[in-house]
Design a protein around this motif. Structure first.
Motif, PDB file in Angstrom:
ATOM      1  N   VAL A   4      -9.358  76.552  61.474  1.00 51.63           N
ATOM      2  CA  VAL A   4      -8.384  75.857  61.001  1.00 51.63           C
ATOM      3  C   VAL A   4      -8.769  74.877  59.787  1.00 51.63           C
ATOM      4  O   VAL A   4      -8.221  74.541  58.968  1.00 51.63           O
TER       5      VAL A   4
ATOM      6  N   ILE B  74       0.246  75.838  66.514  1.00 55.51           N
ATOM      7  CA  ILE B  74      -0.167  77.342  66.628  1.00 55.51           C
ATOM      8  C   ILE B  74      -1.245  78.035  67.285  1.00 55.51           C
ATOM      9  O   ILE B  74      -1.055  78.923  67.843  1.00 55.51           O
ATOM     10  N   PRO B  75      -2.361  77.357  67.291  1.00 50.62           N
ATOM     11  CA  PRO B  75      -3.552  77.882  68.167  1.00 50.62           C
ATOM     12  C   PRO B  75      -3.233  78.317  69.686  1.00 50.62           C
ATOM     13  O   PRO B  75      -3.792  78.937  70.407  1.00 50.62           O
TER      14      PRO B  75
ATOM     15  N   VAL C  95       0.360  81.455  72.244  1.00 49.12           N
ATOM     16  CA  VAL C  95       0.309  82.544  72.934  1.00 49.12           C
ATOM     17  C   VAL C  95      -0.514  82.374  74.144  1.00 49.12           C
ATOM     18  O   VAL C  95      -1.704  81.872  74.315  1.00 49.12           O
TER      19      VAL C  95
END
Lengths: 312, 307
Positions: free
Chosen positions: B156, B174-175, B178
């Motif tokens: 990042v 975002i990281p 998932v």
């Protein structure tokens, strides 16, 4: 035709997950291993084109010999070895008791679950305030000695410097153990009570007819039947224990120790972040691989033991 | 002989009956004693569990001077509601609350979309390497998150996400979008829905998305609610990553902003205000717990992860 269309669709649906996983999960695994074996690797120094790093295991050697790291390893292991058995046993006793009563059972279950829905930093600060001594390094002249010491003195004991300047290592660890056990109970009680409620009542009826003592019933029937759940809370307990960090931050702050000895209670995860902030990515990677190794070994040992002992 | 035996026999039976009665009554007494002990133990443990919460509220309403009394008061003598106002101001809590809520909501929504799509692909569609891919995903769950964090921090920084408004929010969100575990959980749930429904919908010409929206999602709502709650709690409790990537108070999240907010330059802590802030941070979690207890306990008993 349909098959091809399904293939194409499946990859489309999976695309966001796969892209993110490649970037933030798969690449980190590769890169962390790479950095761990590049001697003295640092991200900032790697920007310098002239700088090259030799391939080798120096990072691992350095980490293992580093006194700060061994302190962290010792603290983490000690907290694990103390908190996991205590909290599991206590949770087991509470779950068995909860399962044996009817009135107030639901209310008590709710109360016991409360520590789970807390912020471990926030409640760590509350524990700190309960144990903290304010006003003076000389605790006999302290202004306020904290509610725990008030209770100890009420019962005729002597006040103890739990977390403040001049406190002993064992007192620090005691506070951490109390807080971590308090925090770990809800999950374990929930799992064990769920297991107890699904146990077939016939076993207990049979034991009753045979006149088996309660103690024997507990060790011969309850514990064996619960062994899958006990194994589960032990594994998750040890894994969580080795990743302990925020509980210590909550109680001791980012100094990770009493004011006169910062870093005394630092943990493995704390060590990794310290190295990261100091641009020692190589050391941090080596330490994180060691952590991964420990967790892997514990999981494998647990699985091995439980596949022998666990009765389904 | 028979005449002689008879009285003895009756005597024997009465003695046995008497013994039985004794046994039954001692057993009853033992049972009552045991029940009392169980309640005493459970009540005592409940008090220990509750005490920190009580002490937090008690301390948060005192003046600093009363907080430092030699023998602490169990009910504040003068109730200072102003501590909460002060905590809000001094700890910059309003900014932290908004940031955390924003990051929590955005990451939950995006994460749900990704999870639903992936779980659908794994549960309903056929494609080459499906099982191998799923197994590989599950294997990543074994690896401690710290191992990823080291490289993610470098990634990042290289992407330039650690500066500026959108960048910092992106880096917080975002990281962690998932979660293999949530995909696994939802896939299991999707698999329980009969495949015939999907085939029937296909025959009727219903699109996948419409089918997902009208059938799959309503049928697996409890799991989706559990995921939502755990994800929101995760944002509320995340400490390490925000501390690494968002160093200024303007962008950081509640947990990492909280710890050092109430100690001034002289290392003097205004404890009651600090406790008020702690209570404010704990309150939303309690409200969620009170109203959504069922979903939290269900999600937790299946996941074993904290937040």
């Amino acid at each position: 035709m349909v098959d091809n269309k399904q293939q194409w669709k499946a990859w489309l649906y999976l695309a966001p997950a796969i892209v993110l996983l490649l970037l933030f999960t798969v690449w980190p695994i590769i890169n962390t291993v790479r950095m761990a074996f590049l001697e003295g690797y640092g991200n900032l120094s790697s920007l310098n084109a002239d700088k090259t790093f030799e391939f080798g295991i120096e990072n691992f050697e350095k980490v293992v010999k580093y006194k700060k790291f061994t302190t962290c390893l010792k603290n983490t292991c000690l907290l694990c070895v103390l908190t996991v058995p205590i909290s599991t046993l206590l949770a087991l006793v509470i779950a068995v008791c909860l399962n044996s009563i009817k009135p107030f059972s639901r209310l008590l279950q709710t109360i016991y679950f409360l520590p789970y829905v807390t912020n471990s930093i926030a409640i760590g600060m509350v524990f700190a305030s309960m144990f903290n001594i304010i006003g003076g390094a000389d605790i006999s002249k302290a202004v306020s000695i904290g509610i725990v010491n008030n209770v100890i003195e009420f019962f005729g004991g002597e006040r103890i410097a739990w977390i403040s300047t001049g406190s002993s290592y064992s007192a620090n660890i005691a506070v951490m153990v109390i807080y971590i056990v308090w925090n770990a109970l809800p999950f374990k009680i929930l799992i064990l009570l769920g297991g107890l409620q699904s146990v077939n009542k016939q076993y207990y009826d049979a034991a009753k007819i045979d006149g088996t003592s309660k103690w024997r019933v507990f060790w011969r029937i309850t514990v064996p039947l619960l062994s899958p759940m006990i194994a589960y809370v032990l594994i998750t307990g040890f894994i969580g224990g080795f990743k302990e960090y925020t509980a210590t931050v909550g109680v001791f702050g980012e100094k990770m120790g009493p004011a006169d000895d910062p870093g005394r209670l630092n943990t493995m995860v704390g060590f990794i972040y310290k190295q990261l902030e100091g641009d020692h990515q190589g050391l941090a990677s080596a330490a994180s691989l060691i952590l991964f190794g420990i967790i892997l070994v514990i999981t494998l040992i647990n699985l091995k033991i439980s596949s022998k002992k666990v009765q389904y | 002989m028979a005449k002689k035996l008879a009285p003895q026999q009756t005597l024997n039976t009465t003695m046995v009956e008497k013994d039985m009665k004794d046994v039954v009554s001692t057993e009853k007494v033992m049972k009552v004693i045991r029940t009392i002990c169980v309640y005493l133990f459970l009540g005592f443990m409940a008090l220990i569990i509750l005490f920190p919460f009580y002490w937090m509220i008690n301390s948060s309403l005192k003046t600093l001077e009363e907080y430092k009394w030699q023998v602490p008061s169990f009910v504040p003598k003068t109730i200072v509601w102003g501590n909460y106002k002060e905590a809000f101001k001094a700890g910059n809590l309003a900014v932290l609350f908004v940031n955390t809520l924003y990051v929590g909501i955005v990451s939950t929504v995006l994460s749900l979309v990704i999870t639903v799509l992936s779980a659908f692909a794994f549960a309903r569609l056929e494609f080459k390497g499906k099982n191998a891919l799923f197994a590989a995903l599950l294997a990543t769950m074994m690896i401690p998150g710290e191992l990823f964090t080291i490289t993610n921090y470098i990634t990042v920084s290289k992407l330039g996400w650690t500066t500026g408004d959108t960048g910092t929010y992106a880096v917080l969100i975002i990281p962690f979008l998932v979660s293999v575990f949530y995909i696994y959980l939802l896939r299991q749930n999707f698999l329980q829905i009969p495949n015939e429904l999907y085939l029937a919908a296909k025959v009727d010409g219903t699109s996948d998305i419409k089918y997902l929206w009208k059938v799959m999602i309503p049928l697996s709502l409890p799991t989706l609610i559990s995921i939502t709650i755990l994800k929101m709690m995760g944002a509320w409790n995340s400490y390490i990553w925000p501390k690494l990537v968002a160093k200024d108070t303007a962008h950081t999240l509640i947990s990492s902003g909280l710890r050092n907010a109430f100690t001034d330059a002289n290392n003097d802590t205004n404890y009651p205000v600090q406790m008020a802030a702690v209570a404010l941070v704990s309150l939303p979690l309690f409200l969620v717990f009170v109203f959504l207890r069922k979903y939290i306990m269900k999600g937790v008993s299946r996941s074993g992860i904290k937040g």
